[in-house]
Design an enzyme around this catalytic site. Sequence first.
Site, PDB file in Angstrom:
ATOM      1  N   HIS A  64      46.982  34.967  41.271  1.00 11.99           N
ATOM      2  CA  HIS A  64      48.062  35.857  40.790  1.00 11.99           C
ATOM      3  C   HIS A  64      48.576  35.278  39.464  1.00 11.99           C
ATOM      4  O   HIS A  64      47.789  35.025  38.560  1.00 11.99           O
ATOM      5  CB  HIS A  64      49.112  35.932  41.904  1.00 11.99           C
ATOM      6  CG  HIS A  64      50.177  36.972  41.740  1.00 11.99           C
ATOM      7  ND1 HIS A  64      50.151  37.954  40.791  1.00 11.99           N
ATOM      8  CD2 HIS A  64      51.327  37.181  42.448  1.00 11.99           C
ATOM      9  CE1 HIS A  64      51.233  38.720  40.910  1.00 11.99           C
ATOM     10  NE2 HIS A  64      51.964  38.267  41.914  1.00 11.99           N
ATOM     11  N   HIS A  90      40.531  42.422  38.814  1.00  9.24           N
ATOM     12  CA  HIS A  90      41.840  42.862  39.297  1.00  9.24           C
ATOM     13  C   HIS A  90      41.661  43.742  40.521  1.00  9.24           C
ATOM     14  O   HIS A  90      40.708  44.522  40.578  1.00  9.24           O
ATOM     15  CB  HIS A  90      42.593  43.649  38.204  1.00  9.24           C
ATOM     16  CG  HIS A  90      44.045  43.750  38.468  1.00  9.24           C
ATOM     17  ND1 HIS A  90      44.589  44.711  39.298  1.00  9.24           N
ATOM     18  CD2 HIS A  90      45.080  42.973  38.054  1.00  9.24           C
ATOM     19  CE1 HIS A  90      45.894  44.523  39.355  1.00  9.24           C
ATOM     20  NE2 HIS A  90      46.221  43.480  38.624  1.00  9.24           N
ATOM     21  N   ASP A 125      46.275  38.119  32.073  1.00 13.10           N
ATOM     22  CA  ASP A 125      46.373  36.671  31.899  1.00 13.10           C
ATOM     23  C   ASP A 125      45.305  36.106  30.972  1.00 13.10           C
ATOM     24  O   ASP A 125      45.358  34.934  30.612  1.00 13.10           O
ATOM     25  CB  ASP A 125      46.267  35.976  33.266  1.00 13.10           C
ATOM     26  CG  ASP A 125      47.493  36.249  34.119  1.00 13.10           C
ATOM     27  OD1 ASP A 125      48.591  36.290  33.544  1.00 13.10           O
ATOM     28  OD2 ASP A 125      47.349  36.436  35.335  1.00 13.10           O
TER      29      ASP A 125
HETATM   30  N1  CMC Z   1      34.823  35.877  38.428  1.00 12.85           N
HETATM   31  C1  CMC Z   1      33.664  36.061  39.115  1.00 12.85           C
HETATM   32  N2  CMC Z   1      33.521  36.937  40.124  1.00 12.85           N
HETATM   33  C2  CMC Z   1      34.598  37.672  40.467  1.00 12.85           C
HETATM   34  C3  CMC Z   1      35.831  37.528  39.808  1.00 12.85           C
HETATM   35  C4  CMC Z   1      35.925  36.606  38.757  1.00 12.85           C
HETATM   36  N3  CMC Z   1      37.083  36.423  38.101  1.00 12.85           N
HETATM   37  N4  CMC Z   1      36.743  38.364  40.357  1.00 12.85           N
HETATM   38  C5  CMC Z   1      36.099  39.020  41.338  1.00 12.85           C
HETATM   39  N5  CMC Z   1      34.802  38.603  41.401  1.00 12.85           N
HETATM   40  C6  CMC Z   1      33.754  39.152  42.281  1.00 12.85           C
HETATM   41  C7  CMC Z   1      33.919  38.662  43.717  1.00 12.85           C
HETATM   42  O1  CMC Z   1      33.179  37.472  43.944  1.00 12.85           O
HETATM   43  C8  CMC Z   1      33.371  39.829  44.501  1.00 12.85           C
HETATM   44  O2  CMC Z   1      31.962  39.806  44.431  1.00 12.85           O
HETATM   45  P1  CMC Z   1      31.074  40.391  45.655  1.00 12.85           P
HETATM   46  O3  CMC Z   1      31.390  41.838  45.725  1.00 12.85           O
HETATM   47  O4  CMC Z   1      29.674  40.086  45.267  1.00 12.85           O
HETATM   48  O5  CMC Z   1      31.508  39.614  46.875  1.00 12.85           O
HETATM   49  C9  CMC Z   1      33.835  41.042  43.689  1.00 12.85           C
HETATM   50  O6  CMC Z   1      33.938  40.564  42.346  1.00 12.85           O
HETATM   51  C10 CMC Z   1      35.177  41.633  44.134  1.00 12.85           C
HETATM   52  O7  CMC Z   1      36.134  40.569  44.134  1.00 12.85           O
HETATM   53  P2  CMC Z   1      37.273  40.374  45.208  1.00 12.85           P
HETATM   54  O8  CMC Z   1      37.645  38.944  45.253  1.00 12.85           O
HETATM   55  O9  CMC Z   1      36.853  41.033  46.490  1.00 12.85           O
HETATM   56  O10 CMC Z   1      38.425  41.256  44.544  1.00 12.85           O
HETATM   57  P3  CMC Z   1      39.971  41.200  44.864  1.00 12.85           P
HETATM   58  O11 CMC Z   1      40.512  42.518  44.516  1.00 12.85           O
HETATM   59  O12 CMC Z   1      40.179  40.711  46.255  1.00 12.85           O
HETATM   60  O13 CMC Z   1      40.513  40.063  43.877  1.00 12.85           O
HETATM   61  C11 CMC Z   1      41.366  38.983  41.955  1.00 12.85           C
HETATM   62  C12 CMC Z   1      41.145  40.324  42.683  1.00 12.85           C
HETATM   63  C13 CMC Z   1      42.252  39.233  40.743  1.00 12.85           C
HETATM   64  C14 CMC Z   1      42.073  38.006  42.883  1.00 12.85           C
HETATM   65  C15 CMC Z   1      39.992  38.408  41.511  1.00 12.85           C
HETATM   66  O14 CMC Z   1      39.373  39.297  40.618  1.00 12.85           O
HETATM   67  C16 CMC Z   1      40.109  37.020  40.896  1.00 12.85           C
HETATM   68  O15 CMC Z   1      40.096  36.020  41.625  1.00 12.85           O
HETATM   69  N6  CMC Z   1      40.248  36.908  39.523  1.00 12.85           N
HETATM   70  C17 CMC Z   1      40.440  35.650  38.882  1.00 12.85           C
HETATM   71  C18 CMC Z   1      41.925  35.256  38.955  1.00 12.85           C
HETATM   72  C19 CMC Z   1      42.794  36.085  38.032  1.00 12.85           C
HETATM   73  O16 CMC Z   1      42.506  36.279  36.864  1.00 12.85           O
HETATM   74  N7  CMC Z   1      43.938  36.546  38.564  1.00 12.85           N
HETATM   75  C20 CMC Z   1      44.922  37.299  37.807  1.00 12.85           C
HETATM   76  C21 CMC Z   1      45.035  38.706  38.271  1.00 12.85           C
HETATM   77  S1  CMC Z   1      45.947  39.749  37.113  1.00 12.85           S
HETATM   78  C22 CMC Z   1      47.543  39.117  36.981  1.00 12.85           C
HETATM   79  C23 CMC Z   1      48.267  38.945  38.239  1.00 12.85           C
HETATM   80  O17 CMC Z   1      48.173  39.729  39.182  1.00 12.85           O
HETATM   81  O18 CMC Z   1      49.060  38.015  38.296  1.00 12.85           O
END
Ligand code: CMC
Length: 386
Positions: free
Chosen positions: A228, A269, A326
Amino acid sequence: TGLFTYDSGYTATASCKSAITYIDGDKGVLLYRGYPIEQLAEKSSFVEVAYMLVNGERPDAAQLKAFEAELAEEAGVDASINTLIGSFARDAHPMAILAASIAQLSAKYHDSLDLADAEQRRKAAVRLIAKVPTLSSLIYRHGKGLPANAPDTSLDYVSRFLKQTFESADGKYELNPHVVKALDLLFILHADHEQNASTSTVRLVGSTGANPYASVAAGVTALWGPAHGGANEAVLKMLEEIGSADNVESAVLKAKDKTSGFRLMGFGHRVYKNFDPRAKVIGEMTRQVLGQLGVTDPLLDVAIKLEQAALQDDYFVARKLYPNVDFYSGIIYKALQIPTEMFTVMFALGRTAGWVSHWLEQQVDPEMKIGRPRQVYTGHAVRDYT
Ligand code: CMC
């Protein structure tokens, strides 16, 4: 899955009705009270946005002036807060101190707070918006070993925060209008984002009848995590580790490798399956701000290369992973001389306006119930203790 719908991470569950912020994640649209974020970024100010989030409509000139005056009047904090902050180790994480000091505000204001009184609820919301920058300055100064400093109530909201934070012992701090403008814009972009993890936390705590200070302190701890708000700090550390544009390719390979435990921070996201509109605004402003401040940061090249590489990569394209808010914010904070460990505090400062608006909205929601999810039980059936 038994009696209940199983929805880990609440990917398909609306926990409330809200009239504050609208997101269309497929189209990359973000509206605060109906106004597109791009227009607010260009024409509004953080204080106007905060007023609008809290009250529902934009203020007229007199209302805006009165709100600014109220924020200045409420900016001060008790000496007991300085004692609390001073009790933390200098290298304690600023988010830990922020959560604790907001919780401490509840000790001062909670007993006298009548949650049934609309004006008292509003006042509590305004107090939080007014005092979080003051707490943030005090936390920064404590980390740097600088003496505590009082907010200058003759200044506007953002200038007051900057002066209190960076003023030298002899009372000197030259306000740079480019710095004020850039920070104001970042606060606008961070101000609200509907039911994200920290706002949902504020609402969950608020649903129990806990006071707004306690609810917002909980929001701060939820924001801290790298998935987050903590992502802005994690992005900068990642860019520093990558170090040069030559290493971008291997970083992308590592992020695609599920066994590496590494994700591209600032990418992806839950809601946006398109460009995060905030990232577009920040991406454009990053070069401009660095230019205005005469800063050259090699990390900007690394970030640009990384963004280009990921946007062309099948893995990221297939999963609709785009840069989020971010991705570039840390590079700007760094140019504004804000240390990395304070980045998430800056996010919290802007987001406080959103948190208190959701708390206020929740308090008058006739359908509001205590937040109490169910579970799918996977443990033992009943067994005898022998
Ligand atoms: N790098 C590599 N792979 C990723 C990433 C990433 N940053 N984000 C998602 N994936 C992949 C993930 O491994 C999954 O792959 P598969 O379908 O093969 O299993 C797929 O994309 C879907 O990801 P998810 O984890 O199921 O998606 P989510 O909606 O649960 O998570 C998230 C969203 C923001 C937590 C995630 O994208 C992430 O960890 N991003 C990096 C951290 C980040 O930048 N966070 C800030 C978010 S925006 C500001 C805020 O909210 O504060």
